[in-house]
Design an enzyme around this catalytic site. Structure first.
Site, PDB file in Angstrom:
ATOM      1  N   SER A  23      54.392  17.049 -35.113  1.00  0.00           N
ATOM      2  CA  SER A  23      54.752  15.642 -35.234  1.00  0.00           C
ATOM      3  C   SER A  23      54.465  15.139 -36.648  1.00  0.00           C
ATOM      4  O   SER A  23      53.504  15.597 -37.286  1.00  0.00           O
ATOM      5  CB  SER A  23      53.950  14.826 -34.221  1.00  0.00           C
ATOM      6  OG  SER A  23      54.457  13.525 -34.074  1.00  0.00           O
ATOM      7  N   PRO A  24      55.278  14.224 -37.167  1.00  0.00           N
ATOM      8  CA  PRO A  24      54.984  13.660 -38.489  1.00  0.00           C
ATOM      9  C   PRO A  24      53.605  13.006 -38.510  1.00  0.00           C
ATOM     10  O   PRO A  24      53.265  12.229 -37.612  1.00  0.00           O
ATOM     11  CB  PRO A  24      56.088  12.618 -38.673  1.00  0.00           C
ATOM     12  CG  PRO A  24      57.202  13.088 -37.792  1.00  0.00           C
ATOM     13  CD  PRO A  24      56.527  13.687 -36.600  1.00  0.00           C
ATOM     14  N   ALA A  58      56.083  10.595 -42.482  1.00  0.00           N
ATOM     15  CA  ALA A  58      57.030   9.538 -42.809  1.00  0.00           C
ATOM     16  C   ALA A  58      57.252   9.523 -44.312  1.00  0.00           C
ATOM     17  O   ALA A  58      56.328   9.292 -45.092  1.00  0.00           O
ATOM     18  CB  ALA A  58      56.500   8.192 -42.334  1.00  0.00           C
ATOM     19  N   GLN A 100      61.000  13.457 -41.832  1.00  0.00           N
ATOM     20  CA  GLN A 100      61.152  12.137 -41.216  1.00  0.00           C
ATOM     21  C   GLN A 100      61.371  11.112 -42.327  1.00  0.00           C
ATOM     22  O   GLN A 100      60.541  10.982 -43.232  1.00  0.00           O
ATOM     23  CB  GLN A 100      59.914  11.762 -40.407  1.00  0.00           C
ATOM     24  CG  GLN A 100      60.085  10.448 -39.641  1.00  0.00           C
ATOM     25  CD  GLN A 100      58.809   9.994 -38.972  1.00  0.00           C
ATOM     26  OE1 GLN A 100      57.841   9.639 -39.648  1.00  0.00           O
ATOM     27  NE2 GLN A 100      58.803   9.992 -37.647  1.00  0.00           N
ATOM     28  N   TYR A 184      57.605  -0.118 -37.811  1.00  0.00           N
ATOM     29  CA  TYR A 184      58.191  -0.086 -39.141  1.00  0.00           C
ATOM     30  C   TYR A 184      59.594  -0.694 -39.111  1.00  0.00           C
ATOM     31  O   TYR A 184      60.054  -1.173 -38.079  1.00  0.00           O
ATOM     32  CB  TYR A 184      58.143   1.329 -39.698  1.00  0.00           C
ATOM     33  CG  TYR A 184      56.718   1.844 -39.805  1.00  0.00           C
ATOM     34  CD1 TYR A 184      55.762   1.141 -40.523  1.00  0.00           C
ATOM     35  CD2 TYR A 184      56.314   3.007 -39.151  1.00  0.00           C
ATOM     36  CE1 TYR A 184      54.449   1.565 -40.606  1.00  0.00           C
ATOM     37  CE2 TYR A 184      55.000   3.444 -39.221  1.00  0.00           C
ATOM     38  CZ  TYR A 184      54.077   2.722 -39.946  1.00  0.00           C
ATOM     39  OH  TYR A 184      52.765   3.142 -40.021  1.00  0.00           O
TER      40      TYR A 184
END
Length: 366
Positions: A23-24, A58, A100, A184
């Protein structure tokens, strides 16, 4: 055929060797958006550890899209070239490199978390924060003045994501994920908690989802046809007492993302407001969101995979999610920080024979 955690997942023309995805995870360790040795080792070690897909943190599509001054980016060709070293190594280990793409919106221009995470003033290296509305992210103490994006600037955001996707492809990434979660910018447009616009980008479900659909379409157009586009969403804002984004809207959104060109929806939750009331029920606490969305897209006949996150730590737990068709893949974050080689250990526990790096084969259990 019943799939397992170590079955390959093919999306478009890209085969991901197993269903364990990194996962990021923001590292807040860059200067001027440039990935460096930390990112190479952080992401590279998870590839050595056997993850099928290694997603970058991100990665900002513009300078103002960073969460902190120390975020990585891909808005310049120099950043693109620096990322190529990471993708080359990840690929050399048999993993698929993914990125991402993100814009922090009203949560931008803050200090690193270990420095308190407070807004960074303009005269100390901060920048103007933009969002759907002039509603700052609520904080204890000073809040960033937040400027409402004009429609022309919204079009510029779409262009920034498309340009970043093109650079990411040139850098060697084979999966791109659009970040529309965790409070975000793209999530802010989805949620009435942060979006009180009365134009084509606010109000109705169709209008609030418009920017995300435009971004996904633009990224898809800039991305190779045979490689997948992911979208991370927050399935719910965890705000039951006010108008907010919820799992029913997320399920309704998923087929629209497929229509826009997305191949997988990565289901997380929360982040839009510190008032969120997260109900933690233990391991797999977010899995029901992914299940609801997966059932809906199947009922609608939409061609999009669904992945789950949240409290996934054990091999048996992850295997059951995939084998019981509750999700098509799992994304893990904290467990990968604790155990970079988790997939290699998980394969042994599940009785799977997977390749180890040749340099480590002498340590492979017999």
């Amino acid at each position: 055929m019943v799939e397992s955690l170590f079955s390959p997942l093919t999306l478009r023309g890209t085969e991901i060797p197993n269903r364990v995805f990194v996962s990021p995870m923001c590292q807040y360790s860059a200067t001027d958006g440039m990935p460096n040795d930390w990112h190479l080792v952080h992401l590279g070690s998870r590839a050595v550890g056997g993850a099928g897909l290694v997603l970058s943190e991100a990665t900002a599509v513009s300078p103002e899209g960073r969460i902190t001054p120390n975020d990585v980016g891909i808005w310049t060709d120099e950043q693109r070239d620096a990322w190529s070293r990471v993708t080359e190594f990840v690929r050399s280990q048999g993993s698929v490199p993914g990125i991402q793409l993100a814009h922090a919106g009203r949560k931008a221009s803050t200090a690193q978390p270990w420095e308190g995470g407070d807004p960074v003033p303009l005269d100390e290296g901060g920048w103007e924060v933009v969002a759907p509305s002039e509603k700052p992210y609520p904080r204890d103490g000073d809040e960033h003045p937040t400027r409402r994006l004009s429609t022309d600037e919204i079009a510029g955001v779409v262009d920034d994501f498309a340009a970043a996707a093109e650079r990411a492809s040139d850098a060697g990434f084979e999966v791109v994920e659009v970040h529309a979660a965790h409070g975000y910018l793209l999530h802010e447009f989805l949620s009435p908690v942060a979006n009180d616009r009365d134009d084509d980008y606010g109000g109705s479900f169709e209008n609030r989802t418009r920017l995300l659909r435009e971004v996904v379409g633009a990224v898809r157009a800039a991305w190779p046809d045979d490689e997948p586009v992911f979208v991370r969403i927050s399935a719910t804002d965890w705000l039951d007492e006010e108008a907010s984004w919820d799992v029913e809207q997320s399920a309704r959104l998923a087929p629209l993302l497929a229509d826009a060109g997305a191949d997988l929806v990565d289901v997380s939750s929360g982040g839009i407001s510190p008032a969120q009331n997260i109900t933690y029920t233990g391991p797999n606490y977010q899995l029901p969101f992914a299940e609801t969305i997966r059932e809906h897209v199947h009922d609608e006949g939409a061609d999009i995979a669904v992945a789950s996150v949240g409290g996934i730590t054990s091999p048996e737990q992850a295997e059951a999610i995939v084998a019981n068709e509750r999700a098509d893949a799992v994304l893990m974050a904290r467990e990968f920080l604790r155990s970079p080689y988790w997939p290699l250990h998980a394969a042994r526990e599940l009785g799977e024979d997977v390749e180890w790096p040749v340099q480590y084969r002498r340590a492979k259990p017999r």
